[in-house]
Design a protein around this motif. Structure first.
Motif, short mmCIF file in Angstrom:
data_model
loop_
_atom_site.label_atom_id
_atom_site.label_comp_id
_atom_site.label_asym_id
_atom_site.label_seq_id
_atom_site.Cartn_x
_atom_site.Cartn_y
_atom_site.Cartn_z
N LYS A 142 -20.92 14.74 28.36
CA LYS A 142 -21.09 15.24 26.99
C LYS A 142 -19.72 15.59 26.39
O LYS A 142 -19.47 15.34 25.20
N ALA A 143 -18.82 16.15 27.20
CA ALA A 143 -17.47 16.47 26.73
C ALA A 143 -16.75 15.19 26.33
O ALA A 143 -16.04 15.15 25.31
N ASP A 144 -16.93 14.10 27.10
CA ASP A 144 -16.32 12.81 26.74
C ASP A 144 -16.89 12.30 25.42
O ASP A 144 -16.15 11.79 24.57
N ASP A 145 -18.21 12.43 25.25
CA ASP A 145 -18.84 12.02 23.98
C ASP A 145 -18.26 12.81 22.81
O ASP A 145 -18.01 12.25 21.73
N LEU A 146 -18.06 14.10 23.02
CA LEU A 146 -17.50 14.94 21.95
C LEU A 146 -16.07 14.52 21.63
O LEU A 146 -15.66 14.52 20.46
N ASP A 147 -15.28 14.14 22.66
CA ASP A 147 -13.92 13.66 22.41
C ASP A 147 -13.94 12.41 21.53
O ASP A 147 -13.14 12.29 20.61
N GLU A 148 -14.87 11.50 21.80
CA GLU A 148 -15.00 10.30 20.97
C GLU A 148 -15.39 10.66 19.55
O GLU A 148 -14.85 10.11 18.58
N GLN A 149 -16.33 11.58 19.41
CA GLN A 149 -16.76 12.01 18.08
C GLN A 149 -15.62 12.67 17.33
O GLN A 149 -15.41 12.44 16.13
N ILE A 150 -14.86 13.49 18.01
CA ILE A 150 -13.70 14.15 17.38
C ILE A 150 -12.70 13.11 16.92
O ILE A 150 -12.13 13.22 15.82
N GLY A 151 -12.47 12.08 17.73
CA GLY A 151 -11.56 11.01 17.34
C GLY A 151 -12.03 10.30 16.08
O GLY A 151 -11.23 10.04 15.17
N ARG A 152 -13.33 9.98 16.02
CA ARG A 152 -13.88 9.32 14.83
C ARG A 152 -13.75 10.21 13.60
O ARG A 152 -13.36 9.75 12.52
N LEU A 153 -14.07 11.48 13.76
CA LEU A 153 -13.98 12.41 12.63
C LEU A 153 -12.53 12.61 12.18
O LEU A 153 -12.26 12.73 10.98
N THR A 154 -11.62 12.63 13.12
CA THR A 154 -10.21 12.78 12.78
C THR A 154 -9.72 11.56 11.99
O THR A 154 -9.01 11.71 10.98
N ARG A 155 -10.12 10.37 12.43
CA ARG A 155 -9.76 9.15 11.68
C ARG A 155 -10.35 9.18 10.28
O ARG A 155 -9.69 8.82 9.30
N LEU A 156 -11.60 9.60 10.17
CA LEU A 156 -12.23 9.68 8.85
C LEU A 156 -11.50 10.68 7.97
O LEU A 156 -11.23 10.41 6.79
N ARG A 157 -11.18 11.84 8.53
CA ARG A 157 -10.44 12.85 7.75
C ARG A 157 -9.11 12.29 7.26
O ARG A 157 -8.75 12.43 6.08
N ASP A 158 -8.38 11.62 8.16
CA ASP A 158 -7.08 11.06 7.77
C ASP A 158 -7.23 10.00 6.68
O ASP A 158 -6.43 9.95 5.75
N SER A 159 -8.28 9.18 6.80
CA SER A 159 -8.47 8.14 5.78
C SER A 159 -8.84 8.76 4.43
O SER A 159 -8.40 8.28 3.39
N LEU A 160 -9.63 9.80 4.45
CA LEU A 160 -9.99 10.47 3.19
C LEU A 160 -8.78 11.13 2.55
O LEU A 160 -8.62 11.09 1.33
N ARG A 161 -7.93 11.71 3.36
CA ARG A 161 -6.70 12.30 2.80
C ARG A 161 -5.82 11.22 2.17
O ARG A 161 -5.23 11.42 1.12
N HIS A 162 -5.73 10.07 2.85
CA HIS A 162 -4.94 8.97 2.28
C HIS A 162 -5.60 8.47 0.98
O HIS A 162 -4.91 8.25 -0.02
N ALA A 163 -6.92 8.30 1.01
CA ALA A 163 -7.62 7.79 -0.17
C ALA A 163 -7.45 8.72 -1.36
O ALA A 163 -7.45 8.26 -2.51
N ALA A 164 -7.30 10.00 -1.12
CA ALA A 164 -7.16 10.97 -2.21
C ALA A 164 -5.88 10.74 -3.02
O ALA A 164 -5.81 11.11 -4.19
N VAL A 165 -4.87 10.09 -2.41
CA VAL A 165 -3.60 9.87 -3.12
C VAL A 165 -3.25 8.39 -3.24
O VAL A 165 -2.22 8.04 -3.83
N CYS A 166 -4.07 7.50 -2.71
CA CYS A 166 -3.78 6.07 -2.68
C CYS A 166 -3.89 5.45 -4.08
O CYS A 166 -4.79 5.78 -4.84
N GLU A 167 -3.00 4.52 -4.38
CA GLU A 167 -2.98 3.82 -5.67
C GLU A 167 -3.53 2.40 -5.54
O GLU A 167 -3.61 1.67 -6.53
#
Length: 190
Positions: A142-167
């Motif tokens: 379950k801890a491994d599953d959570l690590d994968e989920q955290i990775g996906r959420l981190t990528r999504l967060r980073d993409s949303l931050r980029h999208a907020a300023v992307c031209e």
């Protein structure tokens, strides 16, 4: 307009057990003055009104107070009780009462549920003993599953931050956005 009606709220001295206030108008049928230091509605702090009705007996909390503090509905508390995740300390009339440490257990349950644990998994987890090898393996998985989920959420967060300023038009075709979402490494020159 309000002739004959009192303009102030009745005091404890004006409440009677016969359903009439001391001024003869219909009341709420509350019992009289109570014990010294108490009003008709329960214990009072000097100058502060009623004590918190959620505190019952010797540091116990009634179900309404636990629901308010935990942010869970009383029906959820009863459900977790039925599943054996929490236990009441007793009853105050028809209302369940709990020890204050139930709030810590509910915080653990809420955290685990928000991380994707089923109620059955939470139940096994809170009953775990160090000798339960199978459960330890499951918790590791379950801890491994959570690590994968955290990775996906981190990528999504980073993409949303980029999208907020992307031209780039459209944003979803931006190579940096795609890289952030898919965690694709940047292209290297041959």
């Amino acid at each position: 307009m309000n002739e004959g009606l009192p303009t102030e709220a009745p005091t404890d001295e004006r409440l009677r057990g016969d359903g009439l206030r001391g001024d003869g108008l219909p009341g709420r049928g509350l019992v009289g003055e109570g014990l010294p230091g108490q009003g008709a509605l329960g214990p009072r702090l000097p100058g502060r009104g009623l004590l918190n009705p959620g505190l019952v007996g010797e540091g116990l909390l009634d179900i309404a107070e636990v629901a308010e503090r935990s942010g869970l509905a009383p029906s959820a508390l009863r459900f977790y009780e039925k599943k054996g995740l929490i236990a009441p300390a007793g009853r105050n009339g028809l209302r369940r009462t709990y020890r204050p440490d139930v709030l810590e257990r509910l915080a653990l349950i809420t955290c685990a549920r928000s991380a994707g644990f089923s109620v059955a998994e939470v139940s096994r987890f809170v009953a775990a003993r160090p000798s339960d090898a199978y459960l330890r393996v499951r918790m590791g998985a379950k801890a491994d599953d959570l690590d994968e989920q955290i990775g996906r959420l981190t990528r999504l967060r980073d993409s949303l931050r980029h999208a907020a300023v992307c031209e780039h038009e459209p944003i979803v075709d931006c190579p940096d956005f795609k890289r952030a979402v898919g965690n694709v490494p940047p292209a290297t020159a041959p």
